[in-house]
Write a protein that holds these residues in place. Sequence first.
Motif, PDB file in Angstrom:
ATOM      1  N   GLU A 146      15.842  -6.171   8.507  1.00 60.76           N
ATOM      2  CA  GLU A 146      15.607  -5.738   7.128  1.00 60.76           C
ATOM      3  C   GLU A 146      14.411  -6.483   6.528  1.00 60.76           C
ATOM      4  O   GLU A 146      13.595  -5.933   5.802  1.00 60.76           O
ATOM      5  CB  GLU A 146      16.861  -6.013   6.303  1.00 60.76           C
ATOM      6  N   ARG A 147      14.315  -7.771   6.907  1.00 62.16           N
ATOM      7  CA  ARG A 147      13.217  -8.582   6.367  1.00 62.16           C
ATOM      8  C   ARG A 147      11.872  -8.039   6.834  1.00 62.16           C
ATOM      9  O   ARG A 147      10.910  -7.982   6.098  1.00 62.16           O
ATOM     10  CB  ARG A 147      13.384 -10.047   6.783  1.00 62.16           C
TER      11      ARG A 147
ATOM     12  N   ALA B 284       6.866  -5.027   5.612  1.00 66.22           N
ATOM     13  CA  ALA B 284       5.988  -3.878   5.815  1.00 66.22           C
ATOM     14  C   ALA B 284       5.789  -3.144   4.492  1.00 66.22           C
ATOM     15  O   ALA B 284       4.683  -2.729   4.152  1.00 66.22           O
ATOM     16  CB  ALA B 284       6.586  -2.946   6.864  1.00 66.22           C
ATOM     17  N   THR B 285       6.865  -3.023   3.727  1.00 66.95           N
ATOM     18  CA  THR B 285       6.751  -2.345   2.427  1.00 66.95           C
ATOM     19  C   THR B 285       5.829  -3.139   1.510  1.00 66.95           C
ATOM     20  O   THR B 285       4.983  -2.579   0.809  1.00 66.95           O
ATOM     21  CB  THR B 285       8.150  -2.242   1.758  1.00 66.95           C
TER      22      THR B 285
ATOM     23  N   LEU C  31       2.327  -2.528   2.523  1.00 67.54           N
ATOM     24  CA  LEU C  31       1.868  -1.198   2.110  1.00 67.54           C
ATOM     25  C   LEU C  31       1.515  -1.204   0.617  1.00 67.54           C
ATOM     26  O   LEU C  31       0.458  -0.720   0.210  1.00 67.54           O
ATOM     27  CB  LEU C  31       2.957  -0.156   2.406  1.00 67.54           C
ATOM     28  N   HIS C  32       2.375  -1.805  -0.192  1.00 70.66           N
ATOM     29  CA  HIS C  32       2.112  -1.840  -1.638  1.00 70.66           C
ATOM     30  C   HIS C  32       0.855  -2.630  -1.950  1.00 70.66           C
ATOM     31  O   HIS C  32       0.061  -2.264  -2.805  1.00 70.66           O
ATOM     32  CB  HIS C  32       3.307  -2.450  -2.384  1.00 70.66           C
ATOM     33  N   TRP C  33       0.686  -3.705  -1.217  1.00 71.67           N
ATOM     34  CA  TRP C  33      -0.513  -4.526  -1.433  1.00 71.67           C
ATOM     35  C   TRP C  33      -1.764  -3.701  -1.101  1.00 71.67           C
ATOM     36  O   TRP C  33      -2.720  -3.649  -1.876  1.00 71.67           O
ATOM     37  CB  TRP C  33      -0.439  -5.777  -0.549  1.00 71.67           C
TER      38      TRP C  33
ATOM     39  N   ASP D  48       1.732   6.037   3.534  1.00 76.74           N
ATOM     40  CA  ASP D  48       2.466   5.231   4.507  1.00 76.74           C
ATOM     41  C   ASP D  48       1.473   4.756   5.562  1.00 76.74           C
ATOM     42  O   ASP D  48       0.270   4.956   5.408  1.00 76.74           O
ATOM     43  CB  ASP D  48       3.613   6.040   5.137  1.00 76.74           C
ATOM     44  N   PHE D  49       1.973   4.182   6.640  1.00 77.21           N
ATOM     45  CA  PHE D  49       1.053   3.636   7.640  1.00 77.21           C
ATOM     46  C   PHE D  49       0.450   4.727   8.544  1.00 77.21           C
ATOM     47  O   PHE D  49      -0.358   4.436   9.412  1.00 77.21           O
ATOM     48  CB  PHE D  49       1.749   2.561   8.478  1.00 77.21           C
TER      49      PHE D  49
END
Length: 527
Positions: free
Chosen positions: A475-476, A481-482, A485-487, A501-502
């Motif tokens: 989960e970490r 990854a999220t 992506l936001h960054w 998304d990626f």
Amino acid sequence: REMNDANLGKEKKNFEKAFESFVRSNSSRQIKKTFDSLLDQLGIDGRQVHAEGAEPAGRGRRTRLLYKLIEARTDYWKSNELWKKYDERAAGPEYANRSQGSARPLRVLIVGSGPVGLRLSVECALLGFQCTVVEKRDRFSRNNPEHPGAAGWRIKCIPEGHPVAAQAFDAVVGADGRRNSLPGFLRREFRGRLAIGITVNFVNYNTPDEQKVAERGGVAFIFDQKFFLELRRETGIDLENIVYYKDDTHYFVMTAKRHSLLEKHVIKEDYADAGQLLSKDNVNFDNLCAYAKEAAYHSTGKKLTTLHFAKNHYGQPDVAMFDFTSLFHSENASRIVVRQGHSLLMSLVGDSLLEPFWPLGTGIARGFLAALDTAWQLRGYADGRPPLELLAERESVYQLLSQTTHDNIGKSYHEFTIEPGTRYCNLNSVKRGGQLSEEQVRALYDEGSGPIYSPKAGEHSILVVNGGKPQQKRERIRNSATTLLHWAQMVVQPFSLRIEDFCSPAWKDGSVFLAIVNRYKDEYVKI
Ligand SMILES: Cc1cc2nc3c(=O)[nH]c(=O)nc-3n(C[C@H](O)[C@H](O)[C@H](O)COP(=O)(O)OP(=O)(O)OC[C@H]3O[C@@H](n4cnc5c(N)ncnc54)[C@H](O)[C@@H]3O)c2cc1C
């Protein structure tokens, strides 16, 4: 009756004295102490007021009750002037009917009690919010009720166990100056040509001669060449500008040229690196004092003859020299994070958001404007306006703020309110087409599930949701990854690149990579 009158006269005098001490307090401890003594003078029992203003209406109601009591029991021309101003302000339509309801007030945490944080806290009080201000330089004794177990966002405090850590918040505002500590805000550095600032304070004896000396606004070299050239010829002091204000002290701020500091032996050795150049070992403090004194004397037409240095906290002459070549501003003014159904609005104000650039002469003015803009956003947030709409509006206003100068801001200062339209002349043109869309600010709305990391500590989440469960490794990784992506979405935002998304094409064709490099090292990739 005479005795009664005499007693009343004495009480009035005591209040006036207590009020003056309160106004003159210059440390948080002193403010607290003099405020308590002011209440004593008026026979007001703070605990009683607390009990009357108990939940659910909360602290906002208590503050108003206390204020009304103080106002009713005082009659001193100075305090009356203040109450009048405050009452006029509080009667504004933007504050109407906000605090009488039974709903839980918005809980706001302001980090930093500099001028901008304090200004915002006044707005929060007027809006009926439950506002807490934390300041690292001193600590108020704890007199706010705790809400053990209250659900919501908590802040991790140092030292641990600080009462504020037990409170839950709906919004947190970073007002902690240029070293902003709120995570999730990309900061950009602007490095101009080397600029060396000197500040100096002299004792103001308030003699008639001193009173006659005129203050000097921030006039730069180009507007008063005669003065600066004469100063250089007569003294060897070469300045870009100098400002003089008179208050408790005679206060001067000047920007000095490197060569004249070297020639006057203020700086010992010349180094390319500003840190090394202005390091303590490389500065002759006595010569610095002499330099500052000479500049002050000449810039006031040689009329200030008693220039005695005021003392700083260390008992030293209050003279400082520093590098203000590097200025910071944040890429965005706010973001909203949602975890476990709890939403947190995070905002920056003051120097944390946008540092003033001295030659522009804007000073702290933009800081105060940002405090009002943020109060407006908090109001919308408390009213439940849709988060993306709120973010789009706030970021659009922030774009205006960074271009705001004396010329393009409204001139009816007394009509300024927290509503941005009362202040920014260009707001209408922004509304007609320039406003950021909700899509453009989507990256600022973070509904992921990972912790919010402090950029400095790296491994420690400084903001945690009460009741979070420990995460599994898988989960970490997903959360990181999220976050990545936001960054990336935030970084490429000005380049109009869409990355959902990626797998988005912009990753594959290298556009994201180029945008990131340009953002941080634009000398390598020109776009
Ligand atoms: C030398 C100098 C001279 C200046 N002269 C002028 C002038 O003449 N006119 C003018 O308009 N502007 C002037 N400015 C600019 C002005 O001082 C700043 O714009 C203004 O102080 C910004 O206010 P602020 O509240 O955003 O931040 P600050 O004044 O920096 O206040 C931030 C507060 O947050 C606290 N803090 C920091 N970290 C934490 C933390 N983690 N937790 C809790 N608290 C924290 C700090 O202790 C501080 O009290 C000057 C600036 C400098 C450096």
